[in-house]
Design an enzyme around this catalytic site. Structure first.
Site, short mmCIF file in Angstrom:
data_model
loop_
_atom_site.label_atom_id
_atom_site.label_comp_id
_atom_site.label_asym_id
_atom_site.label_seq_id
_atom_site.Cartn_x
_atom_site.Cartn_y
_atom_site.Cartn_z
N GLY A 89 31.31 -8.46 21.82
CA GLY A 89 31.31 -7.00 20.96
C GLY A 89 32.51 -6.87 20.26
N ALA A 90 33.00 -5.42 19.49
CA ALA A 90 33.77 -5.08 19.13
C ALA A 90 33.99 -3.71 19.12
CB ALA A 90 34.11 -5.97 17.60
N GLU A 110 39.28 -10.57 27.56
CA GLU A 110 38.75 -10.96 26.04
C GLU A 110 39.87 -11.78 25.34
OE1 GLU A 110 35.72 -7.49 26.21
OE2 GLU A 110 37.63 -6.61 25.47
C1 5RP Z 1 35.10 -4.58 25.72
C2 5RP Z 1 34.80 -4.72 24.90
C3 5RP Z 1 33.78 -4.27 24.12
O1 5RP Z 1 33.76 -5.55 23.18
C4 5RP Z 1 33.79 -3.43 22.79
O2 5RP Z 1 34.22 -2.27 23.72
C5 5RP Z 1 32.86 -3.13 22.61
O3 5RP Z 1 31.31 -2.75 23.73
P1 5RP Z 1 29.94 -2.24 23.17
O4 5RP Z 1 29.00 -2.99 22.70
O5 5RP Z 1 29.40 -1.38 25.04
O6 5RP Z 1 30.27 -1.08 22.10
O7 5RP Z 1 36.26 -4.32 23.95
O8 5RP Z 1 36.59 -4.54 26.18
#
Ligand code: 5RP
Length: 231
Positions: A89-90, A110
């Site tokens: 994810g991001a 990550e």
């Molecule tokens: C965790 C991350 C996640 O990929 C990012 O926070 C996105 O999270 P979500 O899918 O819950 O919105 O970088 O360190």
């Protein structure tokens, strides 16, 4: 967009990404709520069509537990020679394919998994799209030994630092470090900032993921699922 709608979009992006994973892939799997949907989908494919991955590496204990409960054997990054594809994810995704990650605090693993992967695919809902990086606190993981000096430096340099908290206490990462979130919005020069942070002694890693992402699956609120590849 409310949380329910956002979750629906996260699930759609995750479903699309899971459908693109091929048998025999050495797969990196990230962290977060969108990735949790991805793992469910990969588990379904394993049950229904015998999806057979050559290796699976992940970036958090939560994702590891979920992958194992779906029947995947999870390896450490150090145990694999390379990864073919990592899906993560991001927190923010800019049109030039740079992003901010680490909202969940797993940025160091990550980034390590990402840079050891031939391809990186991100899965996001439309709310994560920005023209210019910012609009989200930038996580910086720092060693406890020098964290106070790091915090003071960031304050003096106008980066609006804030300790990441877990209730009353400081949030502690997988590696026993702290996170300082920088509140810069927008970030005028992400490459310059990354360069600066890379040179600060005591900074373990930061959440600027520049020139990492190759492909992004975006779930739009009009129900369109876009698969955008970096040219
Ligand atoms: C965790 C991350 C996640 O990929 C990012 O926070 C996105 O999270 P979500 O899918 O819950 O919105 O970088 O360190």
């Amino acid at each position: 967009m409310d949380k329910q709608e956002q979750d629906k979009l996260k699930q759609k992006a995750a479903e699309k990404a899971a459908s693109l994973v091929e048998n025999g892939t050495k797969l990196g799997v990230g962290t977060g709520s969108t990735v949790a949907f991805l793992i469910d989908e990969l588990g379904k494919r394993k049950d229904q069509e015998g999806l057979d991955l050559d290796a699976v590496v992940t970036t958090s204990s939560r994702s590891k537990k979920q992958l194992e409960s779906c029947g995947f054997k999870v390896s450490e990054l150090a145990e694999v020679d390379h990864l073919d594809l990592t899906i993560d994810g991001a927190d923010r995704f800019a049109s030039n394919f740079d992003g901010i990650k680490g909202g969940g605090g797993a940025l160091t693993l990550e980034k390590n998994v990402a840079v050891n992967s031939e391809r990186n695919m991100w899965i996001v809902d439309e709310s994560k799209l920005v023209d210019q990086l910012g609009d989200f606190p930038l996580p910086v993981e720092v060693l406890p030994i020098s964290c106070e000096q790091n915090f003071r430096l960031f304050k003096e340099d106008g980066l609006k630092p804030q300790w990441r908290m877990n209730g009353e206490k400081r949030f502690v990462t997988h590696y026993g470090n702290y996170i300082i979130d920088l509140n810069i919005d927008p970030i005028p020069d992400p490459y310059g900032l990354a360069d600066y942070l890379d040179k600060v002694v005591g900074v373990v890693e930061h959440g600027l993921f520049l020139e990492v992402c190759d492909e992004v699956i975006i779930a739009h609120s009009n129900c369109q699922i876009e698969d955008r590849k970096k040219q």
